[in-house]
Design a protein around this motif. Structure first.
Motif, PDB file in Angstrom:
ATOM      1  N   GLU A 236       0.912  -1.264   0.012  1.00  0.00           N
ATOM      2  CA  GLU A 236       0.044   0.013  -0.058  1.00  0.00           C
ATOM      3  C   GLU A 236       0.978   1.418  -0.170  1.00  0.00           C
ATOM      4  O   GLU A 236       1.850   1.476   0.616  1.00  0.00           O
ATOM      5  CB  GLU A 236      -0.863   0.106   1.396  1.00  0.00           C
ATOM      6  N   LEU A 237       0.496   2.335  -0.683  1.00  0.00           N
ATOM      7  CA  LEU A 237       1.105   3.402  -0.804  1.00  0.00           C
ATOM      8  C   LEU A 237       0.674   4.355   0.295  1.00  0.00           C
ATOM      9  O   LEU A 237      -0.405   4.524   0.919  1.00  0.00           O
ATOM     10  CB  LEU A 237       0.724   4.366  -1.931  1.00  0.00           C
ATOM     11  N   PHE A 238       1.561   5.131   1.134  1.00  0.00           N
ATOM     12  CA  PHE A 238       1.380   5.971   2.275  1.00  0.00           C
ATOM     13  C   PHE A 238       1.876   7.444   1.889  1.00  0.00           C
ATOM     14  O   PHE A 238       2.669   7.477   1.312  1.00  0.00           O
ATOM     15  CB  PHE A 238       2.103   5.413   3.509  1.00  0.00           C
ATOM     16  N   ILE A 239       1.079   8.422   2.572  1.00  0.00           N
ATOM     17  CA  ILE A 239       1.785   9.713   2.389  1.00  0.00           C
ATOM     18  C   ILE A 239       1.460  10.230   3.938  1.00  0.00           C
ATOM     19  O   ILE A 239       0.607  10.391   4.505  1.00  0.00           O
ATOM     20  CB  ILE A 239       0.665  10.599   1.534  1.00  0.00           C
ATOM     21  N   ASN A 240       2.478  11.003   4.204  1.00  0.00           N
ATOM     22  CA  ASN A 240       2.927  11.412   5.713  1.00  0.00           C
ATOM     23  C   ASN A 240       2.349  10.559   6.642  1.00  0.00           C
ATOM     24  O   ASN A 240       1.529  10.904   7.687  1.00  0.00           O
ATOM     25  CB  ASN A 240       2.017  12.590   5.802  1.00  0.00           C
ATOM     26  N   ASP A 241       2.666   9.164   6.315  1.00  0.00           N
ATOM     27  CA  ASP A 241       2.441   8.170   7.483  1.00  0.00           C
ATOM     28  C   ASP A 241       0.948   7.844   7.307  1.00  0.00           C
ATOM     29  O   ASP A 241       0.393   7.063   8.244  1.00  0.00           O
ATOM     30  CB  ASP A 241       2.828   8.286   8.751  1.00  0.00           C
ATOM     31  N   MET A 242       0.170   8.296   6.517  1.00  0.00           N
ATOM     32  CA  MET A 242      -1.077   8.068   6.302  1.00  0.00           C
ATOM     33  C   MET A 242      -1.523   6.989   5.259  1.00  0.00           C
ATOM     34  O   MET A 242      -0.996   7.419   4.330  1.00  0.00           O
ATOM     35  CB  MET A 242      -1.967   9.091   6.591  1.00  0.00           C
ATOM     36  N   PRO A 243      -2.194   5.679   5.294  1.00  0.00           N
ATOM     37  CA  PRO A 243      -2.566   5.061   4.345  1.00  0.00           C
ATOM     38  C   PRO A 243      -3.354   5.752   3.200  1.00  0.00           C
ATOM     39  O   PRO A 243      -4.344   6.626   3.662  1.00  0.00           O
ATOM     40  CB  PRO A 243      -3.247   3.803   4.939  1.00  0.00           C
ATOM     41  N   THR A 244      -2.990   5.540   1.958  1.00  0.00           N
ATOM     42  CA  THR A 244      -3.927   6.306   0.958  1.00  0.00           C
ATOM     43  C   THR A 244      -5.123   5.564   0.612  1.00  0.00           C
ATOM     44  O   THR A 244      -6.012   6.068  -0.422  1.00  0.00           O
ATOM     45  CB  THR A 244      -2.949   6.406  -0.393  1.00  0.00           C
ATOM     46  N   GLY A 245      -5.238   4.275   0.919  1.00  0.00           N
ATOM     47  CA  GLY A 245      -6.121   3.347   0.364  1.00  0.00           C
ATOM     48  C   GLY A 245      -5.959   2.637  -1.087  1.00  0.00           C
ATOM     49  O   GLY A 245      -6.727   1.963  -1.718  1.00  0.00           O
ATOM     50  N   ILE A 246      -4.738   2.941  -1.800  1.00  0.00           N
ATOM     51  CA  ILE A 246      -4.262   2.463  -2.762  1.00  0.00           C
ATOM     52  C   ILE A 246      -3.457   1.442  -2.660  1.00  0.00           C
ATOM     53  O   ILE A 246      -2.093   1.353  -2.333  1.00  0.00           O
ATOM     54  CB  ILE A 246      -3.744   3.584  -3.651  1.00  0.00           C
ATOM     55  N   PHE A 247      -3.887   0.148  -2.917  1.00  0.00           N
ATOM     56  CA  PHE A 247      -3.132  -1.109  -2.469  1.00  0.00           C
ATOM     57  C   PHE A 247      -3.401  -2.262  -3.407  1.00  0.00           C
ATOM     58  O   PHE A 247      -4.254  -2.067  -4.146  1.00  0.00           O
ATOM     59  CB  PHE A 247      -3.332  -1.471  -0.939  1.00  0.00           C
ATOM     60  N   GLN A 248      -2.527  -3.197  -3.306  1.00  0.00           N
ATOM     61  CA  GLN A 248      -2.603  -4.430  -4.093  1.00  0.00           C
ATOM     62  C   GLN A 248      -2.135  -5.661  -3.461  1.00  0.00           C
ATOM     63  O   GLN A 248      -1.211  -5.723  -2.681  1.00  0.00           O
ATOM     64  CB  GLN A 248      -1.928  -4.341  -5.458  1.00  0.00           C
ATOM     65  N   VAL A 249      -2.922  -6.702  -3.510  1.00  0.00           N
ATOM     66  CA  VAL A 249      -2.520  -8.023  -2.925  1.00  0.00           C
ATOM     67  C   VAL A 249      -2.151  -9.213  -4.227  1.00  0.00           C
ATOM     68  O   VAL A 249      -2.981  -9.414  -5.033  1.00  0.00           O
ATOM     69  CB  VAL A 249      -3.458  -8.595  -1.895  1.00  0.00           C
ATOM     70  N   VAL A 250      -0.749  -9.617  -3.960  1.00  0.00           N
ATOM     71  CA  VAL A 250      -0.420 -10.539  -4.747  1.00  0.00           C
ATOM     72  C   VAL A 250       0.135 -11.726  -3.948  1.00  0.00           C
ATOM     73  O   VAL A 250       0.700 -11.725  -2.954  1.00  0.00           O
ATOM     74  CB  VAL A 250       0.590  -9.884  -5.753  1.00  0.00           C
ATOM     75  N   GLN A 251       0.582 -12.840  -4.978  1.00  0.00           N
ATOM     76  CA  GLN A 251       0.902 -14.045  -4.338  1.00  0.00           C
ATOM     77  C   GLN A 251       2.318 -14.309  -4.816  1.00  0.00           C
ATOM     78  O   GLN A 251       2.596 -14.063  -5.884  1.00  0.00           O
ATOM     79  CB  GLN A 251      -0.011 -15.197  -4.875  1.00  0.00           C
ATOM     80  N   GLU A 252       3.137 -14.446  -4.005  1.00  0.00           N
ATOM     81  CA  GLU A 252       4.760 -14.875  -4.169  1.00  0.00           C
ATOM     82  C   GLU A 252       4.709 -16.173  -5.261  1.00  0.00           C
ATOM     83  O   GLU A 252       3.757 -16.817  -5.107  1.00  0.00           O
ATOM     84  CB  GLU A 252       5.234 -14.851  -2.966  1.00  0.00           C
ATOM     85  N   ASN A 253       5.766 -16.021  -5.740  1.00  0.00           N
ATOM     86  CA  ASN A 253       6.306 -17.128  -6.228  1.00  0.00           C
ATOM     87  C   ASN A 253       7.842 -17.770  -6.049  1.00  0.00           C
ATOM     88  O   ASN A 253       8.240 -17.001  -5.341  1.00  0.00           O
ATOM     89  CB  ASN A 253       6.013 -17.225  -8.038  1.00  0.00           C
ATOM     90  N   SER A 254       8.302 -18.803  -6.784  1.00  0.00           N
ATOM     91  CA  SER A 254       9.577 -19.282  -6.438  1.00  0.00           C
ATOM     92  C   SER A 254      10.648 -18.190  -6.721  1.00  0.00           C
ATOM     93  O   SER A 254      11.869 -18.337  -6.320  1.00  0.00           O
ATOM     94  CB  SER A 254       9.811 -20.620  -6.901  1.00  0.00           C
ATOM     95  N   LYS A 255      10.188 -17.209  -7.440  1.00  0.00           N
ATOM     96  CA  LYS A 255      11.264 -16.038  -8.004  1.00  0.00           C
ATOM     97  C   LYS A 255      11.086 -14.809  -7.291  1.00  0.00           C
ATOM     98  O   LYS A 255      12.102 -13.970  -7.298  1.00  0.00           O
ATOM     99  CB  LYS A 255      11.257 -15.869  -9.493  1.00  0.00           C
ATOM    100  N   GLY A 256       9.914 -14.554  -6.807  1.00  0.00           N
ATOM    101  CA  GLY A 256       9.801 -12.957  -6.234  1.00  0.00           C
ATOM    102  C   GLY A 256       8.080 -12.652  -6.426  1.00  0.00           C
ATOM    103  O   GLY A 256       7.183 -13.464  -6.568  1.00  0.00           O
ATOM    104  N   MET A 257       8.045 -11.457  -6.759  1.00  0.00           N
ATOM    105  CA  MET A 257       6.606 -10.789  -6.954  1.00  0.00           C
ATOM    106  C   MET A 257       6.623  -9.416  -7.326  1.00  0.00           C
ATOM    107  O   MET A 257       7.695  -9.014  -7.298  1.00  0.00           O
ATOM    108  CB  MET A 257       5.780 -10.795  -5.482  1.00  0.00           C
ATOM    109  N   GLN A 258       5.605  -8.916  -7.871  1.00  0.00           N
ATOM    110  CA  GLN A 258       5.708  -7.484  -8.662  1.00  0.00           C
ATOM    111  C   GLN A 258       4.287  -6.948  -8.073  1.00  0.00           C
ATOM    112  O   GLN A 258       3.042  -7.529  -8.279  1.00  0.00           O
ATOM    113  CB  GLN A 258       5.649  -7.579 -10.050  1.00  0.00           C
ATOM    114  N   PHE A 259       4.416  -5.742  -7.986  1.00  0.00           N
ATOM    115  CA  PHE A 259       3.043  -4.879  -7.462  1.00  0.00           C
ATOM    116  C   PHE A 259       2.928  -3.733  -8.550  1.00  0.00           C
ATOM    117  O   PHE A 259       4.080  -3.111  -8.718  1.00  0.00           O
ATOM    118  CB  PHE A 259       3.156  -4.186  -6.059  1.00  0.00           C
ATOM    119  N   ASN A 260       1.984  -3.509  -8.840  1.00  0.00           N
ATOM    120  CA  ASN A 260       1.528  -2.418  -9.762  1.00  0.00           C
ATOM    121  C   ASN A 260       0.342  -1.524  -9.438  1.00  0.00           C
ATOM    122  O   ASN A 260      -0.844  -2.150  -9.243  1.00  0.00           O
ATOM    123  CB  ASN A 260       1.245  -2.843 -10.977  1.00  0.00           C
ATOM    124  N   LEU A 261       0.590  -0.360  -8.809  1.00  0.00           N
ATOM    125  CA  LEU A 261      -0.289   0.348  -8.103  1.00  0.00           C
ATOM    126  C   LEU A 261      -0.662   1.704  -8.780  1.00  0.00           C
ATOM    127  O   LEU A 261       0.369   2.293  -9.001  1.00  0.00           O
ATOM    128  CB  LEU A 261       0.072   0.830  -6.431  1.00  0.00           C
TER     129      LEU A 261
END
Length: 312
Positions: A236-261
């Motif tokens: 999730e993205l934060f501004i001034n320590d406050m959550p923006t509500g812009i987030f994403q949930v993804v599942q890991e794999n054996s190589k890593g993960m990628q988030f696009n928000l």
């Protein structure tokens, strides 16, 4: 007789009614004002391309001249004030200039003025402006009042406030390692995602765009056995320590993960403090399915931009 029958029918069905205060209602049996309309209201709509003098058949006028003569101006004349039973006190005209010319509006009779910012002989509508005028009921001097003069053309202007672009060179080692898992804190700031931007104290709309690529350096379990359950992570993205509500949930794999928000955030600056504001991305375990593994992740790339959207 047919007209009388129609009026009686409207009253009997409640479509038109009057009360003891001589208030008239349309589609209501209990009008609370001199005229109460329970439903939509329609006035005349007209587009003109030449100079015109308005009369009692006009209500909303859109001026759309196609003249290309340099310095040319459009003209709309207001009807001259009259006394007696025909006085049109309270009559309202709405005028919009949808042409590329300036549009002058003044009374047909010389000497009648418009109450704008002081009493003036005429008003000028630039292209894209709307004016609303109302008759004051006077017959000399200032006979019209300008109740509204506003622009109607709105456009969005986007200004880049901050930008982060970090990438690991090809075939190089992972950088900015961090650990995430059940034994870590609730959320962890992703390294290299921290930045700041400068705005004044006025609320504004921000457009945030964030992409991060994370490599799984050490999973605690070198090989995923058949039937193993893979964990989910939340960013999730934060501004001034406050959550923006812009987030994403993804599942890991054996190589890593990628988030696009990405998304729009209505930013209200705090009442105290400077004009600089911080932002960053946090990652946390969303569902580990009981796994006790801590994962070491390395940052491969970070792209994060903050844009301000303003109306002009």
């Amino acid at each position: 007789m047919k007209q009388l029958f129609l009026i009686l029918l409207l009253y009997s069905t409640g479509v038109m009614s009057q009360n003891t205060a001589i208030n008239t209602g349309i589609n209501t049996k209990n009008p609370g004002s001199r005229l109460t309309v329970n439903g939509s209201f329609a006035g005349d709509y007209k587009i003109v391309s030449d100079d015109v003098t308005l009369d009692d058949s006009d209500f909303y006028i859109a001026y759309n001249s196609t003249s290309s003569i340099p310095g040319d101006r459009g003209i709309i004349r207001l009807p001259e004030a009259i006394s007696g039973p025909g006085n049109f006190k309270g009559r309202i005209y709405g005028i919009k200039n949808i042409s590329a010319l300036e549009l002058m509006v003044y009374s047909e009779r010389p000497g009648e003025k418009i109450d704008a910012t002081g009493d003036v002989d005429y008003i000028v509508l630039p292209p894209g402006y709307y004016a609303e005028l109302i008759s004051k009921g006077t017959t000399t001097g200032t006979t019209w009042e300008l109740s509204m003069l506003v622009p109607t053309k709105l456009s969005s202007k986007m200004t880049r406030l901050s930008n982060i672009a970090i990438g690991v060179p090809k075939n190089s080692s992972y950088q900015s390692l961090f650990t995430i898992g059940p034994s870590s804190s609730l959320d962890v700031v992703i390294p290299d995602s921290m930045g700041s931007f400068f705005v004044d104290k006025q609320p504004r709309a921000l457009f945030l765009n964030f992409t991060v690529g994370l490599a799984l350096v050490d999973s605690g379990t070198p090989v995923y056995p058949p039937g193993s359950v893979i964990s989910y992570y939340r960013c999730e993205l934060f501004i001034n320590d406050m959550p923006t509500g812009i987030f994403q949930v993804v599942q890991e794999n054996s190589k890593g993960m990628q988030f696009n928000l990405s998304g729009k955030y209505n930013f209200v600056p705090p009442p105290a403090g400077g004009y600089w504001h911080t932002f960053y991305a946090k990652i946390s375990t969303w569902n580990s399915f009981g796994s006790a593994n801590n994962h070491v992740l390395g940052v491969l790339s970070v792209l994060l931009s903050v844009d301000s959207i303003t109306r002009t």
